[in-house]
Structures are given as structure tokens and as C-alpha cells.
Scaffold this motif. Structure first.
Motif, PDB file in Angstrom:
ATOM      1  N   LEU A  91       0.840  -1.192   0.000  1.00 20.21           N
ATOM      2  CA  LEU A  91       0.000   0.000   0.000  1.00 20.21           C
ATOM      3  C   LEU A  91       0.879   1.247   0.000  1.00 20.21           C
ATOM      4  O   LEU A  91       1.702   1.426   0.896  1.00 20.21           O
ATOM      5  CB  LEU A  91      -0.895  -0.013   1.246  1.00 20.21           C
ATOM      6  N   PRO A  92       0.741   2.142  -0.977  1.00 29.40           N
ATOM      7  CA  PRO A  92       1.566   3.368  -1.006  1.00 29.40           C
ATOM      8  C   PRO A  92       1.318   4.237   0.226  1.00 29.40           C
ATOM      9  O   PRO A  92       0.179   4.441   0.638  1.00 29.40           O
ATOM     10  CB  PRO A  92       1.096   4.079  -2.281  1.00 29.40           C
ATOM     11  N   ARG A  93       2.398   4.710   0.796  1.00 28.71           N
ATOM     12  CA  ARG A  93       2.324   5.608   1.946  1.00 28.71           C
ATOM     13  C   ARG A  93       3.253   6.791   1.673  1.00 28.71           C
ATOM     14  O   ARG A  93       4.330   6.889   2.251  1.00 28.71           O
ATOM     15  CB  ARG A  93       2.753   4.904   3.238  1.00 28.71           C
ATOM     16  N   ASP A  94       2.830   7.683   0.805  1.00 31.49           N
ATOM     17  CA  ASP A  94       3.669   8.826   0.439  1.00 31.49           C
ATOM     18  C   ASP A  94       3.528   9.944   1.468  1.00 31.49           C
ATOM     19  O   ASP A  94       2.425  10.274   1.884  1.00 31.49           O
ATOM     20  CB  ASP A  94       3.262   9.354  -0.942  1.00 31.49           C
ATOM     21  N   GLY A  95       4.652  10.536   1.845  1.00 36.23           N
ATOM     22  CA  GLY A  95       4.596  11.690   2.742  1.00 36.23           C
ATOM     23  C   GLY A  95       4.176  11.324   4.148  1.00 36.23           C
ATOM     24  O   GLY A  95       4.549  10.286   4.690  1.00 36.23           O
ATOM     25  N   LYS A  96       3.339  12.176   4.738  1.00 35.19           N
ATOM     26  CA  LYS A  96       2.920  12.006   6.124  1.00 35.19           C
ATOM     27  C   LYS A  96       1.549  11.345   6.194  1.00 35.19           C
ATOM     28  O   LYS A  96       0.657  11.631   5.413  1.00 35.19           O
ATOM     29  CB  LYS A  96       2.866  13.371   6.824  1.00 35.19           C
ATOM     30  N   MET A  97       1.413  10.449   7.176  1.00 36.96           N
ATOM     31  CA  MET A  97       0.135   9.790   7.394  1.00 36.96           C
ATOM     32  C   MET A  97      -0.786  10.696   8.209  1.00 36.96           C
ATOM     33  O   MET A  97      -0.338  11.491   9.039  1.00 36.96           O
ATOM     34  CB  MET A  97       0.355   8.476   8.147  1.00 36.96           C
ATOM     35  N   GLU A  98      -2.091  10.545   7.973  1.00 36.33           N
ATOM     36  CA  GLU A  98      -3.117  11.325   8.684  1.00 36.33           C
ATOM     37  C   GLU A  98      -2.726  12.806   8.670  1.00 36.33           C
ATOM     38  O   GLU A  98      -2.563  13.464   9.704  1.00 36.33           O
ATOM     39  CB  GLU A  98      -3.294  10.816  10.113  1.00 36.33           C
ATOM     40  N   TYR A  99      -2.564  13.312   7.470  1.00 35.57           N
ATOM     41  CA  TYR A  99      -2.062  14.674   7.255  1.00 35.57           C
ATOM     42  C   TYR A  99      -3.220  15.674   7.374  1.00 35.57           C
ATOM     43  O   TYR A  99      -4.177  15.626   6.599  1.00 35.57           O
ATOM     44  CB  TYR A  99      -1.424  14.762   5.869  1.00 35.57           C
ATOM     45  N   GLY A 100      -3.131  16.559   8.349  1.00 37.42           N
ATOM     46  CA  GLY A 100      -4.216  17.499   8.620  1.00 37.42           C
ATOM     47  C   GLY A 100      -3.959  18.881   8.049  1.00 37.42           C
ATOM     48  O   GLY A 100      -2.821  19.365   8.045  1.00 37.42           O
ATOM     49  N   ILE A 101      -5.020  19.512   7.551  1.00 40.35           N
ATOM     50  CA  ILE A 101      -4.958  20.900   7.084  1.00 40.35           C
ATOM     51  C   ILE A 101      -6.144  21.658   7.671  1.00 40.35           C
ATOM     52  O   ILE A 101      -7.278  21.180   7.620  1.00 40.35           O
ATOM     53  CB  ILE A 101      -5.013  20.998   5.548  1.00 40.35           C
ATOM     54  N   GLU A 102      -5.866  22.821   8.235  1.00 38.05           N
ATOM     55  CA  GLU A 102      -6.913  23.745   8.667  1.00 38.05           C
ATOM     56  C   GLU A 102      -6.689  25.059   7.927  1.00 38.05           C
ATOM     57  O   GLU A 102      -5.577  25.592   7.910  1.00 38.05           O
ATOM     58  CB  GLU A 102      -6.855  23.964  10.178  1.00 38.05           C
ATOM     59  N   VAL A 103      -7.746  25.575   7.313  1.00 37.82           N
ATOM     60  CA  VAL A 103      -7.612  26.773   6.488  1.00 37.82           C
ATOM     61  C   VAL A 103      -8.966  27.465   6.426  1.00 37.82           C
ATOM     62  O   VAL A 103     -10.000  26.850   6.727  1.00 37.82           O
ATOM     63  CB  VAL A 103      -7.110  26.380   5.069  1.00 37.82           C
ATOM     64  N   LYS A 104      -8.976  28.734   6.045  1.00 40.28           N
ATOM     65  CA  LYS A 104     -10.223  29.486   5.940  1.00 40.28           C
ATOM     66  C   LYS A 104     -10.695  29.597   4.493  1.00 40.28           C
ATOM     67  O   LYS A 104      -9.885  29.811   3.583  1.00 40.28           O
ATOM     68  CB  LYS A 104     -10.061  30.888   6.528  1.00 40.28           C
ATOM     69  N   LEU A 105     -11.989  29.446   4.306  1.00 39.98           N
ATOM     70  CA  LEU A 105     -12.664  29.774   3.048  1.00 39.98           C
ATOM     71  C   LEU A 105     -13.549  30.966   3.362  1.00 39.98           C
ATOM     72  O   LEU A 105     -14.653  30.814   3.882  1.00 39.98           O
ATOM     73  CB  LEU A 105     -13.492  28.579   2.559  1.00 39.98           C
ATOM     74  N   GLY A 106     -13.043  32.173   3.087  1.00 36.45           N
ATOM     75  CA  GLY A 106     -13.740  33.367   3.561  1.00 36.45           C
ATOM     76  C   GLY A 106     -13.747  33.364   5.083  1.00 36.45           C
ATOM     77  O   GLY A 106     -12.701  33.327   5.719  1.00 36.45           O
ATOM     78  N   LYS A 107     -14.953  33.344   5.672  1.00 35.41           N
ATOM     79  CA  LYS A 107     -15.073  33.309   7.134  1.00 35.41           C
ATOM     80  C   LYS A 107     -15.269  31.892   7.674  1.00 35.41           C
ATOM     81  O   LYS A 107     -15.413  31.701   8.887  1.00 35.41           O
ATOM     82  CB  LYS A 107     -16.256  34.176   7.576  1.00 35.41           C
ATOM     83  N   ILE A 108     -15.271  30.912   6.787  1.00 33.48           N
ATOM     84  CA  ILE A 108     -15.541  29.528   7.193  1.00 33.48           C
ATOM     85  C   ILE A 108     -14.231  28.805   7.466  1.00 33.48           C
ATOM     86  O   ILE A 108     -13.333  28.771   6.621  1.00 33.48           O
ATOM     87  CB  ILE A 108     -16.326  28.780   6.097  1.00 33.48           C
ATOM     88  N   ASP A 109     -14.110  28.231   8.666  1.00 32.41           N
ATOM     89  CA  ASP A 109     -12.948  27.416   9.000  1.00 32.41           C
ATOM     90  C   ASP A 109     -13.155  26.008   8.446  1.00 32.41           C
ATOM     91  O   ASP A 109     -14.127  25.330   8.787  1.00 32.41           O
ATOM     92  CB  ASP A 109     -12.767  27.337  10.523  1.00 32.41           C
ATOM     93  N   LEU A 110     -12.230  25.569   7.597  1.00 33.28           N
ATOM     94  CA  LEU A 110     -12.282  24.227   7.032  1.00 33.28           C
ATOM     95  C   LEU A 110     -11.224  23.350   7.686  1.00 33.28           C
ATOM     96  O   LEU A 110     -10.151  23.828   8.066  1.00 33.28           O
ATOM     97  CB  LEU A 110     -12.022  24.261   5.525  1.00 33.28           C
ATOM     98  N   ILE A 111     -11.520  22.059   7.798  1.00 34.87           N
ATOM     99  CA  ILE A 111     -10.551  21.112   8.343  1.00 34.87           C
ATOM    100  C   ILE A 111     -10.657  19.791   7.597  1.00 34.87           C
ATOM    101  O   ILE A 111     -11.756  19.373   7.213  1.00 34.87           O
ATOM    102  CB  ILE A 111     -10.763  20.899   9.855  1.00 34.87           C
ATOM    103  N   GLY A 112      -9.519  19.168   7.354  1.00 30.99           N
ATOM    104  CA  GLY A 112      -9.527  17.880   6.690  1.00 30.99           C
ATOM    105  C   GLY A 112      -8.275  17.095   7.022  1.00 30.99           C
ATOM    106  O   GLY A 112      -7.213  17.681   7.283  1.00 30.99           O
ATOM    107  N   TYR A 113      -8.409  15.763   7.036  1.00 32.23           N
ATOM    108  CA  TYR A 113      -7.282  14.874   7.308  1.00 32.23           C
ATOM    109  C   TYR A 113      -7.177  13.861   6.175  1.00 32.23           C
ATOM    110  O   TYR A 113      -8.048  13.011   6.022  1.00 32.23           O
ATOM    111  CB  TYR A 113      -7.470  14.161   8.644  1.00 32.23           C
TER     112      TYR A 113
END
Length: 201
Positions: free
Chosen positions: A69-91
Motif C-alpha cells: 500500500l503506497p504511503r507517500d509523505g505524512k500519514m493522517e495529514y491534517g490541514i486547517e484553512v479558511k474559506l472566507g469566514k468559514i474554518d475548514l478542516i480535513g485529514y
């Protein structure tokens, strides 16, 4: 009652917006979304969810588990960022932020995934939006892979990997127009969610 609605909306808006929240409201049930993401009442997990969670945690922690199974980079990689005034989060299950490679791992029956479903799967679009907003990397430059670990039901109704073990890997792409349109969809759906809270009995 009106004050309570205002408090609910304030608390809900303070929570970062995830793919699971977006998908629950858009693709499944407004009411179940309300119960889970507004009132905080979680549905009990099921055997398929439990199996997928166990597999995901082991893939993350044990590089010798399913070594093909490919495991490129970091596992369970999280990003938090704003879309206008909306806080987005994803892993992302794994992400290489130098080579821009996303790997997503899914467990389900053989019919759970095919190329067409992968092309339409907006969880991957959501991840590209997060990367675009944070790093201004256009989705055309992101290598996106979904790896399907096929499962079956055992004689005791448990969930296990199919025999023989089957791994189907799919490559897909997103373009900037689709990703930006998805961002607009999030903004529109947030308004629909807020209205649903206000109108809820």
C-alpha cells in the motif's frame, strides 16, 4: 427558544467544517446532520465502520502492514484553512506536500468502488480545495490515488478482508474550476444549514 437557536448556530459555526459534515447534509440526511453536528448526538458505529477504523489506524502506525500500500509523505495529514469566514478542516490518509501526492484508503465490499465512483467522489475534491487555499497549488498538479481494500462478510457476520486479499488502486484528477465550484457549494450549503437550524422545531 430564539436565544437557544442563536446559541446553537454560534456553537455550530465555531466548529471547523469537514467533509463528513458536508456529505452528511448533502448526500444523506438533514436530520441526522442536525442531530450529530448541531446537537452533538453521535450515532453508534457499526461493524463496517469499526473494521475500517481499525485498519486505518494500523496502516498509519505500522509500515509493515499491507506493505504494497503506497504511503507517500505524512500519514493522517491534517490541514486547517479558511474559506472566507468559514474554518475548514480535513485529514488526508497520507499526503506528500513536496510531491503533492494524496493517498486515500477505503475498506468496503467489491462493489463499493470503481473508477466512475472515484471520479465523482468529492472528498478528494475537498482535499484539493484545502491544499489550494493553503498552498495555492492548483489541483492539476496533485497526484490523487484512492486505494480500495476489498472486504467481505464472514460466516459469523463479521467483516474481514476478502479472500484472496484484493487491493484495487484508482488514479484520478481534479481541475481548478471544479475545486472552486466546490468551494462555492460549501458557502451555499452553509447558508442552507443555518436556515435548517433556524427552522427546526
Amino acid at each position: 427558544m430564539e436565544l437557544n437557536k442563536k446559541d446553537l448556530i454560534k456553537k455550530w459555526k465555531a466548529r471547523p467544517y469537514s467533509w463528513s459534515q458536508h456529505s452528511q447534509f448533502r448526500d444523506y440526511s438533514h436530520e441526522e446532520w442536525y442531530q450529530s453536528y448541531v446537537l452533538g448526538i453521535k450515532k453508534p458505529s457499526n461493524k463496517r465502520m469499526d473494521f475500517g477504523s481499525l485498519v486505518g489506524k494500523r496502516i498509519e502506525s505500522d509500515p509493515t502492514y499491507i506493505p504494497q500500500l503506497p504511503r507517500d509523505g505524512k500519514m493522517e495529514y491534517g490541514i486547517e484553512v479558511k474559506l472566507g469566514k468559514i474554518d475548514l478542516i480535513g485529514y488526508m490518509d497520507s499526503y506528500d506536500d513536496d510531491l503533492h501526492i494524496i493517498n486515500e484508503y477505503k475498506t468496503s465490499s467489491l462493489s463499493g468502488w470503481d473508477q466512475d465512483k472515484v471520479e465523482k467522489h468529492d472528498q478528494l475534491t475537498f482535499y484539493c480545495l484545502l491544499i489550494y487555499l493553503r498552498d495555492t497549488v492548483a489541483p492539476e498538479f496533485i497526484d490523487i490515488n484512492l486505494h480500495h481494500l476489498v472486504t467481505e462478510e464472514g460466516g459469523d457476520f463479521s467483516i474481514k478482508f476478502a479472500s484472496p486479499f484484493t487491493l484495487n488502486s484508482y488514479k484520478t484528477k481534479r481541475d481548478t474550476r471544479r475545486v472552486l465550484m466546490f468551494g462555492a457549494e460549501i458557502i451555499k450549503q452553509r447558508k442552507e444549514m443555518e436556515k435548517y437550524i433556524k427552522d427546526h422545531d
